[in-house]
Write an enzyme that holds these catalytic residues in place. Structure first.
Site, PDB file in Angstrom:
ATOM      1  N   HIS A 267       1.047  -1.387   0.123  1.00  0.00           N
ATOM      2  CA  HIS A 267      -0.326  -0.512  -0.074  1.00  0.00           C
ATOM      3  C   HIS A 267       0.573   1.547   0.067  1.00  0.00           C
ATOM      4  CE1 HIS A 267      -2.382  -2.514   2.320  1.00  0.00           C
ATOM      5  NE2 HIS A 267      -3.693  -3.030   1.770  1.00  0.00           N
TER       6      HIS A 267
ATOM      7  N   VAL B 190       4.791  -5.511  -4.419  1.00  0.00           N
ATOM      8  CA  VAL B 190       6.057  -5.884  -3.794  1.00  0.00           C
ATOM      9  C   VAL B 190       5.709  -7.063  -2.608  1.00  0.00           C
ATOM     10  CG1 VAL B 190       6.845  -4.163  -1.828  1.00  0.00           C
ATOM     11  CG2 VAL B 190       5.461  -2.970  -3.287  1.00  0.00           C
TER      12      VAL B 190
HETATM   13  P1  AMP Z   1      -6.554  -3.868  -0.313  1.00  0.00           P
HETATM   14  O1  AMP Z   1      -6.074  -3.178   0.773  1.00  0.00           O
HETATM   15  O2  AMP Z   1      -5.776  -5.137  -0.954  1.00  0.00           O
HETATM   16  O3  AMP Z   1      -7.865  -3.841  -1.595  1.00  0.00           O
HETATM   17  O4  AMP Z   1      -5.078  -2.826  -1.052  1.00  0.00           O
HETATM   18  C1  AMP Z   1      -5.127  -1.755  -2.117  1.00  0.00           C
HETATM   19  C2  AMP Z   1      -4.012  -1.366  -2.603  1.00  0.00           C
HETATM   20  O5  AMP Z   1      -2.719  -2.348  -2.860  1.00  0.00           O
HETATM   21  C3  AMP Z   1      -4.550  -2.434  -3.863  1.00  0.00           C
HETATM   22  O6  AMP Z   1      -4.401  -1.967  -5.332  1.00  0.00           O
HETATM   23  C4  AMP Z   1      -4.061  -3.423  -4.357  1.00  0.00           C
HETATM   24  O7  AMP Z   1      -3.450  -4.069  -5.659  1.00  0.00           O
HETATM   25  C5  AMP Z   1      -2.731  -3.044  -3.201  1.00  0.00           C
HETATM   26  N1  AMP Z   1      -2.023  -3.219  -2.946  1.00  0.00           N
HETATM   27  C6  AMP Z   1      -1.934  -4.766  -2.333  1.00  0.00           C
HETATM   28  N2  AMP Z   1      -1.286  -5.568  -1.455  1.00  0.00           N
HETATM   29  C7  AMP Z   1      -0.143  -5.216  -3.010  1.00  0.00           C
HETATM   30  C8  AMP Z   1       1.459  -5.511  -3.359  1.00  0.00           C
HETATM   31  N3  AMP Z   1       1.760  -6.175  -1.927  1.00  0.00           N
HETATM   32  N4  AMP Z   1       1.925  -4.544  -3.788  1.00  0.00           N
HETATM   33  C9  AMP Z   1       1.802  -3.279  -4.356  1.00  0.00           C
HETATM   34  N5  AMP Z   1       0.540  -3.273  -4.730  1.00  0.00           N
HETATM   35  C10 AMP Z   1      -0.494  -3.747  -3.777  1.00  0.00           C
END
Ligand code: AMP
Length: 287
Positions: free
Chosen positions: A41, A180
């Site tokens: 994030h 990441v």
């Molecule tokens: P979430 O809180 O799971 O809905 O994720 C919020 C945003 O963070 C989304 O756009 C996800 O794709 C991104 N995200 C989650 N995990 C990762 C990661 N490991 N690397 C990059 N972006 C991520």
């Protein structure tokens, strides 16, 4: 130096806070999240900071994207440490709406996403992308960002949002940032914290199988069937792995690829010890 971000829960307050910035011609970036923030994030926040004058991070566990048997109730909620992490990044505004603010009584309008929402996650999680597209459209209307930042970790989600933005002529740039990973390759996810230490080790089969696909392609293998079979064998070395899908698909349409002649998305969803994990990588067969 940490700067406390402004914590805003109401749509009206958020709009009036952004009004002056918008009038001054400032570029506004939005990072939509469900909280339980990790480096994945924060990499999106940093990208927004680098490209925008004002960064808004939304933290909202959106009930409409969870199925009835999914983990909505137990989804990690860690607002205090999230805000601390965002202060370190000098994010400007953290938007933390309540369910009532987002879906007040009588709420009844939904976004029906197109064909890229059908396979993979769409097949396993009925209604998921309808909920995602709806909440993201609402966030876009509320914040009216110039750019919004998503992770490749949720490759299909980014595609669903891109096609919504294109189809509905929304004036927002969609920026997709790389996945990441932990040093051992596990993709960071808010759900990783559900894993016991032993299951956390077994979960490395996701990354191993994606690396194996990359290696096979580098060695000249072009048959999707053969690559998927080897990936499956690798995943199943984790005794309790349950595979939802291992797919090699076109990265624009998500239609299955049989022979790898161009860029191909390898995507998988696997449950380890009751925790459903997704991961992906782009395979680039040399010309
Ligand atoms: P979430 O809180 O799971 O809905 O994720 C919020 C945003 O963070 C989304 O756009 C996800 O794709 C991104 N995200 C989650 N995990 C990762 C990661 N490991 N690397 C990059 N972006 C991520």
């Amino acid at each position: 130096m940490d700067t406390q971000p402004r914590l805003i829960a109401s749509i009206a307050d958020l709009r009036s806070n952004l009004c002056a910035a918008r009038k001054a011609g400032k570029r506004i970036g939005l990072v939509p999240t469900m909280g339980a923030l990790h480096e994945g994030h924060l990499s999106l926040v940093r990208q927004s900071q680098a490209q925008c004058d004002v960064t808004v991070v939304s933290i909202y566990v959106n009930p409409s994207q969870f199925g009835p048997r999914e983990d909505l109730a137990k989804y990690p909620r860690t607002l205090k440490s999230d805000v601390e992490a965002l202060a370190e990044q000098c994010a400007d505004i953290v938007f933390v709406p309540s369910d009532n603010e987002m879906y007040p009584a009588g709420y009844g309008t939904w976004v029906e996403p197109g064909s890229v929402a059908q396979p993979l996650e769409g097949q396993c999680r009925s209604g998921h992308f309808r909920g995602v597209a709806t909440v993201v459209l609402k966030l876009f209307e509320i914040v009216r960002p110039d750019a919004a930042y998503f992770g490749q970790k949720d490759f299909q989600q980014a595609l669903v949002i891109r096609s919504m933005v294109r189809d509905l002529n929304m004036p927002v740039e969609i920026v997709v940032c790389p996945i990441v990973r932990e040093p051992d390759g596990l993709a960071l996810s808010s759900r990783n914290r559900y894993l016991s230490p032993a299951a956390r080790r077994r979960a490395l089969v996701l990354w191993s199988s994606l690396q194996q696909a990359e290696m096979l392609v580098a060695q000249g293998e072009r048959s999707a069937e053969k690559i998927v079979a080897k990936m499956r064998d690798t995943i199943l070395t984790a005794a309790d792995a349950r595979i939802d899908y291992i797919a090699l698909v076109d990265p624009e349409t998500l239609k299955p690829v049989l022979d790898l002649t161009g860029r191909t998305l390898a995507a998988l969803a696997v449950t380890i010890e009751n925790t459903r994990l997704i991961d992906n990588c782009l395979l680039e067969p040399p010309k």
